[in-house]
Every structure is written in C-alpha cells, then in structure tokens.
Design a protein around this motif. Structure first.
Motif, mmCIF file in Angstrom:
data_model
loop_
_atom_site.group_PDB
_atom_site.id
_atom_site.type_symbol
_atom_site.label_atom_id
_atom_site.label_comp_id
_atom_site.label_asym_id
_atom_site.label_seq_id
_atom_site.Cartn_x
_atom_site.Cartn_y
_atom_site.Cartn_z
ATOM 1 N N ARG A 68 -122.460 -17.303 -32.180
ATOM 2 C CA ARG A 68 -123.032 -18.330 -33.055
ATOM 3 C C ARG A 68 -122.122 -18.576 -34.257
ATOM 4 N NH1 ARG A 68 -127.936 -15.131 -31.845
ATOM 5 N NH2 ARG A 68 -128.845 -16.199 -30.070
ATOM 6 N N LEU A 69 -121.549 -17.518 -34.769
ATOM 7 C CA LEU A 69 -120.586 -17.655 -35.861
ATOM 8 C C LEU A 69 -119.385 -18.483 -35.401
ATOM 9 C CD1 LEU A 69 -119.885 -16.716 -38.751
ATOM 10 C CD2 LEU A 69 -118.783 -14.744 -37.708
ATOM 11 N N THR A 70 -118.946 -18.246 -34.195
ATOM 12 C CA THR A 70 -117.825 -18.999 -33.623
ATOM 13 C C THR A 70 -118.189 -20.468 -33.438
ATOM 14 O OG1 THR A 70 -117.062 -17.003 -32.511
ATOM 15 C CG2 THR A 70 -116.224 -19.095 -31.676
ATOM 16 N N ILE A 71 -119.412 -20.727 -33.014
ATOM 17 C CA ILE A 71 -119.869 -22.113 -32.838
ATOM 18 C C ILE A 71 -119.800 -22.857 -34.171
ATOM 19 C CG2 ILE A 71 -121.901 -23.552 -32.387
ATOM 20 C CD1 ILE A 71 -122.714 -21.403 -30.252
ATOM 21 N N VAL A 72 -120.361 -22.270 -35.211
ATOM 22 C CA VAL A 72 -120.371 -22.933 -36.520
ATOM 23 C C VAL A 72 -118.944 -23.076 -37.046
ATOM 24 C CG1 VAL A 72 -121.169 -22.796 -38.918
ATOM 25 C CG2 VAL A 72 -122.716 -22.197 -37.041
ATOM 26 N N GLY A 73 -118.128 -22.039 -36.882
ATOM 27 C CA GLY A 73 -116.723 -22.131 -37.305
ATOM 28 C C GLY A 73 -115.990 -23.253 -36.591
ATOM 29 N N SER A 74 -116.294 -23.441 -35.317
ATOM 30 C CA SER A 74 -115.630 -24.515 -34.568
ATOM 31 C C SER A 74 -116.116 -25.887 -35.022
ATOM 32 C CB SER A 74 -115.822 -24.344 -33.062
ATOM 33 O OG SER A 74 -117.166 -24.559 -32.696
ATOM 34 N N TYR A 75 -117.366 -25.996 -35.445
ATOM 35 C CA TYR A 75 -117.842 -27.268 -36.003
ATOM 36 C C TYR A 75 -117.001 -27.654 -37.209
ATOM 37 C CZ TYR A 75 -122.238 -26.795 -33.302
ATOM 38 O OH TYR A 75 -123.189 -26.674 -32.327
ATOM 39 N N TYR A 76 -116.754 -26.679 -38.089
ATOM 40 C CA TYR A 76 -115.894 -26.955 -39.243
ATOM 41 C C TYR A 76 -114.476 -27.288 -38.787
ATOM 42 C CZ TYR A 76 -119.209 -25.394 -42.823
ATOM 43 O OH TYR A 76 -120.287 -25.286 -43.666
ATOM 44 N N HIS A 77 -113.928 -26.448 -37.937
ATOM 45 C CA HIS A 77 -112.529 -26.587 -37.521
ATOM 46 C C HIS A 77 -112.241 -27.952 -36.888
ATOM 47 C CE1 HIS A 77 -108.582 -25.368 -36.077
ATOM 48 N NE2 HIS A 77 -108.922 -25.862 -34.897
ATOM 49 N N TYR A 78 -113.117 -28.402 -36.010
ATOM 50 C CA TYR A 78 -112.849 -29.627 -35.255
ATOM 51 C C TYR A 78 -113.387 -30.895 -35.913
ATOM 52 C CZ TYR A 78 -111.190 -26.613 -31.566
ATOM 53 O OH TYR A 78 -110.473 -25.685 -30.849
ATOM 54 N N SER A 79 -114.108 -30.781 -37.018
ATOM 55 C CA SER A 79 -114.704 -31.973 -37.625
ATOM 56 C C SER A 79 -113.835 -32.624 -38.690
ATOM 57 C CB SER A 79 -116.062 -31.630 -38.242
ATOM 58 O OG SER A 79 -115.920 -30.714 -39.302
ATOM 59 N N ALA A 80 -113.071 -31.828 -39.420
ATOM 60 C CA ALA A 80 -112.305 -32.380 -40.541
ATOM 61 C C ALA A 80 -111.259 -31.363 -40.983
ATOM 62 C CB ALA A 80 -113.238 -32.715 -41.706
ATOM 63 N N LYS A 81 -110.452 -31.754 -41.941
ATOM 64 C CA LYS A 81 -109.443 -30.848 -42.484
ATOM 65 C C LYS A 81 -110.028 -30.129 -43.706
ATOM 66 C CE LYS A 81 -105.510 -33.532 -40.915
ATOM 67 N NZ LYS A 81 -104.615 -32.749 -40.153
ATOM 68 N N TRP A 82 -110.871 -29.148 -43.420
ATOM 69 C CA TRP A 82 -111.473 -28.359 -44.486
ATOM 70 C C TRP A 82 -110.391 -27.515 -45.145
ATOM 71 C CZ3 TRP A 82 -116.493 -29.152 -45.766
ATOM 72 C CH2 TRP A 82 -117.270 -29.852 -44.854
ATOM 73 N N LYS A 83 -110.483 -27.337 -46.459
ATOM 74 C CA LYS A 83 -109.492 -26.546 -47.184
ATOM 75 C C LYS A 83 -109.501 -25.098 -46.707
ATOM 76 C CE LYS A 83 -108.116 -25.222 -51.826
ATOM 77 N NZ LYS A 83 -108.421 -25.306 -53.260
ATOM 78 N N SER A 84 -110.683 -24.544 -46.501
ATOM 79 C CA SER A 84 -110.804 -23.193 -45.978
ATOM 80 C C SER A 84 -112.170 -23.045 -45.312
ATOM 81 C CB SER A 84 -110.632 -22.142 -47.078
ATOM 82 O OG SER A 84 -111.701 -22.230 -48.002
ATOM 83 N N ILE A 85 -112.248 -22.111 -44.394
ATOM 84 C CA ILE A 85 -113.497 -21.796 -43.703
ATOM 85 C C ILE A 85 -113.697 -20.296 -43.840
ATOM 86 C CG2 ILE A 85 -114.727 -21.815 -41.498
ATOM 87 C CD1 ILE A 85 -112.812 -24.098 -40.638
ATOM 88 N N GLU A 86 -114.847 -19.913 -44.375
ATOM 89 C CA GLU A 86 -115.117 -18.501 -44.623
ATOM 90 C C GLU A 86 -116.500 -18.158 -44.094
ATOM 91 O OE1 GLU A 86 -115.289 -15.488 -48.482
ATOM 92 O OE2 GLU A 86 -114.821 -17.595 -48.752
ATOM 93 N N ALA A 87 -116.612 -17.017 -43.461
ATOM 94 C CA ALA A 87 -117.902 -16.551 -42.946
ATOM 95 C C ALA A 87 -118.298 -15.271 -43.667
ATOM 96 C CB ALA A 87 -117.804 -16.295 -41.450
ATOM 97 N N LEU A 88 -119.551 -15.201 -44.049
ATOM 98 C CA LEU A 88 -120.068 -14.025 -44.733
ATOM 99 C C LEU A 88 -121.312 -13.535 -44.016
ATOM 100 C CD1 LEU A 88 -119.928 -15.394 -48.386
ATOM 101 C CD2 LEU A 88 -118.249 -13.926 -47.276
ATOM 102 N N ASP A 89 -121.408 -12.239 -43.813
ATOM 103 C CA ASP A 89 -122.618 -11.631 -43.275
ATOM 104 C C ASP A 89 -123.395 -11.114 -44.467
ATOM 105 O OD1 ASP A 89 -124.628 -10.239 -42.028
ATOM 106 O OD2 ASP A 89 -123.302 -9.027 -40.779
#
Length: 104
Positions: A68-89
């Motif tokens: 699920r974390l990978t799914i959300v990360g891929s939404y960011y990655h493939y949608s736009a040129k985000w400056k950074s993508i960070e995941a926190l538990d």
C-alpha cells in the motif's frame, strides 16, 4: 473531488485522510493536488490497514502494508514532478498492559 475551481498555487497544504484507497482515478487527483499547491507546499496522505472492502480499489485489497505504501508512492511518482516523496510510519509503540490489582 473537483479541484478545477481552484487557481494554480492556491494552497500551502492539501490533505487526503484515510480515503486514498477509494480513488478510482488517483493520478488525476494527485496531478491536481500538485497543481494547486504553492511552491514549497505539502501534500499529506494518511491511510491505515483498515478499509471498506466493498469500496476500496482491487489492488489495495490485494496489497500488504508495504504494498500500500508502494501504491501511494507510485501515485506521487507518476503524477507530477514532486520535489520529494517521503513516507513515515507513525504507528505508536505497543503499550504495556497494566497488571490487574490483586484481591486480598
């Protein structure tokens, strides 16, 4: 949600709270979020390991927590040129169960 009513760079923060698993067109939503964020703005997406199975998209139901974390990360990655993508538990550590008081 329809974000077309908002101008480019209108918000400092955009939040999606425990509903990313129900998006049927997530890339469109993430593109719009990127468009309406001001430079340096923050997009926050939170999700849990619980959902309404009759409403969640199929790949969400088939994924484990890392998936699920990978799914959300891929939404960011493939949608736009985000400056950074960070995941926190932000799961809290398990609390100790207090001892039961004795009788007598």
């Amino acid at each position: 949600p329809d974000l077309s009513q908002f101008d480019d760079e209108s918000f400092d923060v955009v939040c999606n709270v425990v509903s990313v698993d129900y998006l049927t067109q997530p890339l469109d939503i993430f593109k719009e979020v990127h468009r309406v964020l001001r430079p340096g703005g923050v997009s926050l997406v939170s999700f849990s390991n619980r959902c309404f199975p009759t409403k969640a998209v199929a790949m969400w139901l088939q994924a484990d927590d890392i998936g699920r974390l990978t799914i959300v990360g891929s939404y960011y990655h493939y949608s736009a040129k985000w400056k950074s993508i960070e995941a926190l538990d932000i799961k809290l550590p398990r609390m100790k169960t207090p001892e039961r008081p004795g009788f007598g």
